[in-house]
Motif scaffolding. Structure first.
Motif, PDB file in Angstrom:
ATOM      1  N   ILE A   1       1.080  -1.219   0.027  1.00 40.15           N
ATOM      2  CA  ILE A   1      -0.082   0.144  -0.098  1.00 40.15           C
ATOM      3  C   ILE A   1       0.941   1.314  -0.069  1.00 40.15           C
ATOM      4  O   ILE A   1       0.634   2.039  -1.004  1.00 40.15           O
ATOM      5  N   LYS A   2       1.732   1.262   1.022  1.00 35.22           N
ATOM      6  CA  LYS A   2       2.639   2.445   0.978  1.00 35.22           C
ATOM      7  C   LYS A   2       4.115   2.113   1.131  1.00 35.22           C
ATOM      8  O   LYS A   2       4.263   1.243   2.081  1.00 35.22           O
ATOM      9  N   THR A   3       4.958   2.615   0.818  1.00 33.02           N
ATOM     10  CA  THR A   3       6.523   2.233   0.972  1.00 33.02           C
ATOM     11  C   THR A   3       7.100   3.633   1.383  1.00 33.02           C
ATOM     12  O   THR A   3       6.738   4.857   1.007  1.00 33.02           O
ATOM     13  N   ARG A   4       8.281   3.413   2.146  1.00 34.49           N
ATOM     14  CA  ARG A   4       9.151   4.434   2.355  1.00 34.49           C
ATOM     15  C   ARG A   4      10.119   4.588   1.443  1.00 34.49           C
ATOM     16  O   ARG A   4      10.741   3.697   0.715  1.00 34.49           O
ATOM     17  N   PRO A   5      11.039   5.680   1.435  1.00 32.67           N
ATOM     18  CA  PRO A   5      11.888   5.940   0.145  1.00 32.67           C
ATOM     19  C   PRO A   5      13.277   4.977   0.097  1.00 32.67           C
ATOM     20  O   PRO A   5      13.453   4.450  -0.904  1.00 32.67           O
ATOM     21  N   VAL A   6      13.288   4.203   1.407  1.00 31.83           N
ATOM     22  CA  VAL A   6      14.449   3.183   1.244  1.00 31.83           C
ATOM     23  C   VAL A   6      13.817   1.922   0.913  1.00 31.83           C
ATOM     24  O   VAL A   6      14.577   0.820   0.845  1.00 31.83           O
TER      25      VAL A   6
ATOM     26  N   ASP B   1      15.450   0.010  10.688  1.00 32.87           N
ATOM     27  CA  ASP B   1      14.750   1.158  10.386  1.00 32.87           C
ATOM     28  C   ASP B   1      13.727   1.134  11.686  1.00 32.87           C
ATOM     29  O   ASP B   1      12.730   0.273  11.586  1.00 32.87           O
ATOM     30  N   VAL B   2      13.608   2.535  12.094  1.00 30.39           N
ATOM     31  CA  VAL B   2      12.403   2.652  13.139  1.00 30.39           C
ATOM     32  C   VAL B   2      11.433   3.790  12.564  1.00 30.39           C
ATOM     33  O   VAL B   2      10.901   4.245  13.445  1.00 30.39           O
ATOM     34  N   SER B   3      11.492   3.779  11.308  1.00 33.19           N
ATOM     35  CA  SER B   3      10.465   4.697  10.594  1.00 33.19           C
ATOM     36  C   SER B   3       9.109   4.414  11.098  1.00 33.19           C
ATOM     37  O   SER B   3       8.143   5.196  11.083  1.00 33.19           O
ATOM     38  N   ASN B   4       8.669   3.310  11.645  1.00 34.35           N
ATOM     39  CA  ASN B   4       7.431   2.936  11.861  1.00 34.35           C
ATOM     40  C   ASN B   4       6.992   3.250  13.040  1.00 34.35           C
ATOM     41  O   ASN B   4       5.853   2.924  13.738  1.00 34.35           O
TER      42      ASN B   4
ATOM     43  N   ALA C   1       5.974  12.223   8.128  1.00 32.21           N
ATOM     44  CA  ALA C   1       6.865  13.153   7.534  1.00 32.21           C
ATOM     45  C   ALA C   1       8.485  12.970   7.874  1.00 32.21           C
ATOM     46  O   ALA C   1       9.503  13.220   7.455  1.00 32.21           O
ATOM     47  N   TRP C   2       8.588  12.155   8.964  1.00 32.32           N
ATOM     48  CA  TRP C   2       9.785  11.686   9.465  1.00 32.32           C
ATOM     49  C   TRP C   2      10.192  10.299   9.455  1.00 32.32           C
ATOM     50  O   TRP C   2       9.355   9.599   9.836  1.00 32.32           O
ATOM     51  N   GLY C   3      11.515  10.083   9.045  1.00 37.23           N
ATOM     52  CA  GLY C   3      11.759   8.682   8.930  1.00 37.23           C
ATOM     53  C   GLY C   3      12.929   8.389  10.339  1.00 37.23           C
ATOM     54  O   GLY C   3      13.372   9.581  10.859  1.00 37.23           O
ATOM     55  N   GLY C   4      13.404   7.178  10.623  1.00 37.03           N
ATOM     56  CA  GLY C   4      14.343   7.108  11.439  1.00 37.03           C
ATOM     57  C   GLY C   4      15.196   5.840  11.347  1.00 37.03           C
ATOM     58  O   GLY C   4      14.555   4.960  10.891  1.00 37.03           O
ATOM     59  N   PHE C   5      16.183   5.822  12.083  1.00 37.87           N
ATOM     60  CA  PHE C   5      17.179   4.567  12.181  1.00 37.87           C
ATOM     61  C   PHE C   5      17.445   4.613  13.519  1.00 37.87           C
ATOM     62  O   PHE C   5      17.877   5.709  14.306  1.00 37.87           O
ATOM     63  N   ASN C   6      17.810   3.390  14.184  1.00 36.80           N
ATOM     64  CA  ASN C   6      18.217   3.158  15.252  1.00 36.80           C
ATOM     65  C   ASN C   6      19.733   2.560  14.947  1.00 36.80           C
ATOM     66  O   ASN C   6      19.682   1.377  14.475  1.00 36.80           O
ATOM     67  N   ILE C   7      21.009   2.981  15.540  1.00 41.38           N
ATOM     68  CA  ILE C   7      21.937   2.566  15.162  1.00 41.38           C
ATOM     69  C   ILE C   7      22.448   1.841  16.536  1.00 41.38           C
ATOM     70  O   ILE C   7      22.780   2.704  17.495  1.00 41.38           O
ATOM     71  N   ALA C   8      22.694   0.800  16.462  1.00 38.90           N
ATOM     72  CA  ALA C   8      22.861  -0.036  17.864  1.00 38.90           C
ATOM     73  C   ALA C   8      23.926  -0.893  17.798  1.00 38.90           C
ATOM     74  O   ALA C   8      24.056  -1.721  16.932  1.00 38.90           O
TER      75      ALA C   8
ATOM     76  N   GLY D   1      23.276   2.714  21.833  1.00 41.32           N
ATOM     77  CA  GLY D   1      22.866   3.075  20.512  1.00 41.32           C
ATOM     78  C   GLY D   1      21.980   4.375  20.447  1.00 41.32           C
ATOM     79  O   GLY D   1      21.857   5.081  21.564  1.00 41.32           O
ATOM     80  N   TRP D   2      21.734   4.878  19.315  1.00 47.40           N
ATOM     81  CA  TRP D   2      21.141   6.245  19.009  1.00 47.40           C
ATOM     82  C   TRP D   2      20.006   5.960  18.226  1.00 47.40           C
ATOM     83  O   TRP D   2      20.147   5.271  17.159  1.00 47.40           O
ATOM     84  N   GLU D   3      18.940   6.542  18.313  1.00 43.11           N
ATOM     85  CA  GLU D   3      17.935   6.836  17.457  1.00 43.11           C
ATOM     86  C   GLU D   3      17.990   8.116  16.740  1.00 43.11           C
ATOM     87  O   GLU D   3      18.104   8.930  17.438  1.00 43.11           O
ATOM     88  N   ILE D   4      18.020   7.932  15.651  1.00 44.30           N
ATOM     89  CA  ILE D   4      18.103   9.476  14.712  1.00 44.30           C
ATOM     90  C   ILE D   4      16.673   9.484  13.886  1.00 44.30           C
ATOM     91  O   ILE D   4      16.405   8.692  13.243  1.00 44.30           O
ATOM     92  N   HIS D   5      16.134  10.853  14.006  1.00 40.68           N
ATOM     93  CA  HIS D   5      14.922  10.973  13.396  1.00 40.68           C
ATOM     94  C   HIS D   5      15.195  12.365  12.509  1.00 40.68           C
ATOM     95  O   HIS D   5      15.529  13.300  13.161  1.00 40.68           O
ATOM     96  N   PHE D   6      14.663  12.171  11.453  1.00 36.47           N
ATOM     97  CA  PHE D   6      15.081  13.420  10.331  1.00 36.47           C
ATOM     98  C   PHE D   6      13.827  13.340   9.132  1.00 36.47           C
ATOM     99  O   PHE D   6      13.236  12.191   9.012  1.00 36.47           O
TER     100      PHE D   6
END
Ligand SMILES: Cc1cc2nc3c(=O)[nH]c(=O)nc-3n(C[C@H](O)[C@H](O)[C@H](O)COP(=O)(O)OP(=O)(O)OC[C@H]3O[C@@H](n4cnc5c(N)ncnc54)[C@H](O)[C@@H]3O)c2cc1C
Length: 806
Positions: free
Chosen positions: A418-423, A483-486, A575-582, A630-635
């Motif tokens: 239905i919907k996908t994110r850019p990556v 990928d923690v955009s969800n 509007a924002w995506g995110g990654f957890n680098i852990a 780890g860090w979560e980055i949201h942008f």
């Protein structure tokens, strides 16, 4: 007709009448039901009306048992016959998987202390002398199974409600519903208008049209469904007892005695939509054209099972419409975007669920929150992503696989993506296997080179076990990129933002920029309605992160707390995506892409900062649901590809790799972290799940504070514990009953997974407090069989949090 009522229920089918009845039982007697035609004029009148108790979801089983017990009570209370027959049901397994499923249900029945047990073939043949049990591996018996009279039950609910003061108006179609400025609704009919405090859409086949009157859409689609009844069968006439129902789910039909004949119904592969674009207002007590050819394959299997059927003449064929939701579960609850508007629609096994649904709806309306967590029934599980095309594809898929075994972690393909994110394409290139996460494709695991990115399903460990192990190891030994955009993300800003959040959540909201807090949100019965991380981005500017599947669900609670006009509450989930680098090398990897000082002294656990990552300004929060450094980055989501590519490129040197949702489940389970809807729900008290230390009663006001005060000194009914399970081919995944070693039922699993860094199968379980001590030996029913387990004193992975704080 009166001009005001506490509640107006639209629809006099089985479900509307049950809601009306239960409202009166909870003390709302100034209530009205409006029915377009005669009572039962939708799907109800022509149903086969079979009833059963067990369901894959524990709370739904509870409500089905409640329903089955209620019918007799209802009959006695109202004097209206309900036509109850309970000769029992025989559940047949033709395959090993079905046998596992039935054995699991038998274990759950033991936990619920209801009857569902195995029979020998001899016993089954005595109960059903007309059945041929060849090819059956296992037979289970549910003594309460049976059927009721659809019209009798519906009228009994209506009569019971009337006896307590409710009004029922037949031949009174609702033609408009309009919200009033006082929050109530004008419910318009050609006999007058009723001002209702609350409106309930229980319009069954017409639920879509009734929803449209209030300006919203429901993801529902009607499909045809057929069964037939035979003429009297001499062998049945000769019996002096009633035959039990046959649930031969591998044969994809259902079968029971009707009069002196048999009733056979089928969910065929080649299902048919009905009235896709709207249910006609004048449709009522008609049936659809019969088409037995369509169900021929299923019927042939019934013939093999019951040979006398081949000789029986067909007395009548029923082809009637029923209306489905995309996952075939009910759509219930208040519509989050509207005030005082409730739905209870899309019900398939209505006769097994009517009492439970009526009770739940009445609790929600009268007490503002149901007693049981029923997220699988909550209409808020679907957002506006559940479009017409998705609903169409999913409902047909559900219909044609009605009796399919639902394996753990099952993902259905129908209607996706239905919907996908850019990556998405990048993830696909890397072998991602996706699942549906609140409308989006989200990576579950990554197939290594040479392995097809398609998952297999079963009760035992599947083809993703080893790839997930590799992802977990990579994260624990080096670094993983998740990928923690969800995750759901909310930005709360403007004058009064801090004050609003303080009054919403139970913990203290950070007063210093760059600080984050974990906080529960307390529900109206004192339980856990949500758990969030709140980060202060600046003066009166906050980022709140919560469960992605619960965004619409949580909106109801967010709106219960008044916000000053100056406070902006915006969803940033899309509007924002995110990654957890852990992982232990997370600092090294992230450090390659930012000039920010990531040292422990400068960037401590639970702190946040705006930093540039690969040239993109991101909010970095030092947290990780994996339980590792780890860090979560949201942008902003438009930078997702660039940031991901940079992380992957730089990550090579550190052994970084993408890590999916399945690995995250394993990592959080071995760390003992709870998750919303599994360990945290309004049903559980904070002291049961270890969150009471995050509740700050010195705050004068927050949502649910009074309710919490009432229950806070109650001893926990159950405790959330971490157990290690002895198993070698299957892990617990949630819902499995837990017993003492002498067979006494004491709890159930909420989440489970193999802990790849601790080399053990781990489960989070709710266990009765008196048995929840560390070292207690338990049996967890996996594959329906007891597996020895022990309660651990601490989570097996990094209980002291040294990795998180490294
Ligand atoms: C062939 C068949 C066999 C089935 N067999 C079983 C079974 O064995 N076991 C089982 O549990 N379930 C069975 N079902 C499903 C069961 O029938 C449904 O779950 C149940 O009837 C749903 O009831 P309801 O009240 O939600 O909807 P409905 O029965 O559709 O009732 C909705 C009511 O709302 C009224 N209405 C609509 N619009 C308006 C309006 N604008 N104003 C006022 N009133 C309005 C309609 O007239 C109708 O009476 C079967 C269904 C079919 C079709």
């Amino acid at each position: 007709m009166k001009t005001h009522a506490q509640a107006v229920v639209i629809g006099g089918g089985l479900i509307g009448c049950s809601i009306l009845y239960h409202l009166t039982r909870l003390g709302w007697t100034d209530v009205v039901l409006l029915e377009r035609d005669e009572l039962t004029s939708g799907s109800t009148w022509h149903a086969a009306a079979g009833i059963h108790g067990l369901h894959d979801h524990n709370n739904i089983s509870r409500l089905q048992y409640y329903t089955m017990q209620l019918y007799e009570e209802l009959e006695a209370e109202t004097g209206q016959g309900c036509g109850i027959f309970q000769p029992g049901s025989l559940y047949l397994a033709q395959t090993a998987d079905r046998e596992h499923q039935l054995r699991m249900q038998a274990a759950k029945a033991k936990y619920f202390q209801v009857e569902f047990h195995e029979l020998s073939r001899d016993e089954a043949e005595r109960m059903h002398p007309l059945a041929n049990f060849d090819g059956i591996r296992c037979i289970m018996y549910e003594p309460d199974g049976g059927n009721v009279d659809p019209s009798g039950v519906t009228h009994a609910y209506a009569r019971g409600a009337r006896q307590r003061g409710a009004e029922v108006h037949r031949f009174t179609p609702v033609i408009a519903t309009t919200q009033r400025s006082d929050g109530g609704w004008d419910v318009e009919t050609d006999k007058g208008t009723i001002h209702a405090d609350v409106v309930v859409n229980a319009a069954g086949l017409w639920a879509r049209e009734v929803a449209e009157m209030a300006g919203f859409e429901l993801p529902l689609m009607p499909l045809e469904h057929q069964y037939f009844v035979t003429e009297a069968i001499p062998e049945i006439e000769a019996l002096d007892f009633r035959l039990p129902l046959i649930a031969d789910r591998d044969g994809e039909y259902y079968l029971r005695q009707e009069g002196q004949g048999l009733l056979v119904g089928a969910y065929e592969k080649d299902g048919r939509y009905w009235s896709e674009h709207g249910t006609p207002m004048d449709f009522g007590h008609e049936l659809l054209d019969e088409d037995l050819e369509r169900i021929e394959e299923n019927v042939m299997r019934a013939f093999e099972r019951i040979p006398v059927l081949t000789e029986a003449g067909i007395k009548r064929v029923i082809n009637g419409p029923m209306i489905w939701a995309p996952d075939s579960s009910a759509l219930i609850g208040p519509v989050p975007e509207l005030k005082n508007y409730y739905c209870c629609c899309g019900i398939i096994p209505g006769f097994s669920q009517s009492g439970g649904l009526g009770l739940t709806m009445a609790q929600w309306i009268v007490e503002k929150e149901p007693e049981k967590d029923l997220f699988p029934w909550d209409l808020a599980r679907f957002g506006d992503w559940a479009t017409g095309d998705f609903t169409r594809a999913r409902t047909l898929d559900q219909y044609s696989h009605r009796f399919k075994i639902h394996f753990p972690y099952e993902e259905r393909e129908a209607g996706r993506p239905i919907k996908t994110r850019p990556v998405y394409e990048m993830q696909k290139q890397m072998g991602a296997v996706f699942g549906l996460s609140y409308g989006y494709e989200h990576p579950l695991w990554y197939a290594p080179e040479g392995v097809e990115p398609v998952e297999t399903y079963g009760f035992e460990r599947q083809n993703w076990f080893e790839p997930v192990a590799a992802e977990c190891r990579a994260l624990r030994e080096a670094v993983g990129i998740i990928d923690v955009s969800n995750f759901a993300k909310y930005r709360i800003s403007g004058a009064g933002a801090h004050d609003y959040l303080e009054r919403l959540v139970a913990n203290r909201v950070p007063t210093e920029t760059g600080r984050s807090c974990l906080t529960p949100m307390i529900g109206l019965r004192g339980g856990i309605a949500g758990d969030f991380t709140i980060t202060r981005l600046g003066d009166e500017d906050f980022l709140m992160i919560g469960s992605g599947i619960a965004e619409r669900y949580h909106q109801r609670y967010f709106d219960m707390v008044e916000r000053a006009d100056s406070v902006r509450f915006e969803s940033y989930t899309e509007a924002w995506g995110g990654f957890n680098i852990a992982g232990p090398r997370a600092r090294d990897l992230l450090g390659e892409l930012t000039d920010a000082d990531l040292s422990n002294e400068s960037f401590r656990f639970m702190r946040s900062r705006r930093i540039d990552v690969a040239g993109v300004e991101a909010v970095a929060i030092r947290v990780s649901f994996s339980g590792d450094l780890g860090w979560e980055i949201h942008f902003p989501i438009e930078h997702q590809v660039g940031v991901y590519q940079a992380l992957l490129d730089q990550g090579e040197a550190y052994g970084a790799r993408p890590v999916g949702g399945r690995a995250l489940l394993s990592l959080r389970v071995e760390k003992g972290y709870g998750s919303w809807s599994r360990e945290y729900s309004p049903e559980y008290w904070p002291q049961e799940v270890g969150l009471e230390r995050l509740i700050k009663l010195d705050k004068p006001e927050f949502l649910g504070r009074d309710a919490y005060l009432k229950i806070k000194d109650n001893p926990p009914r159950e405790k959330l514990v971490v157990v290690r399970v002895e198993t070698d081919n299957a892990d617990a995944n949630g819902g499995e009953p837990v017993f003492l070693t002498d067979g006494t039922p004491v709890g159930r699993v909420s989440s489970g997974a193999y802990g790849h860094s601790v080399n053990a199968s781990i489960a989070l379980c709710f266990v009765k407090t008196e048995h929840a001590g560390a070292g207690t030996e338990l049996d967890v029913a996996i594959l329906g069989k007891p597996h020895r387990a022990v309660i651990l004193e601490k989570p097996p992975f990094d209980a002291e949090g040294e990795r998180l704080r490294a």
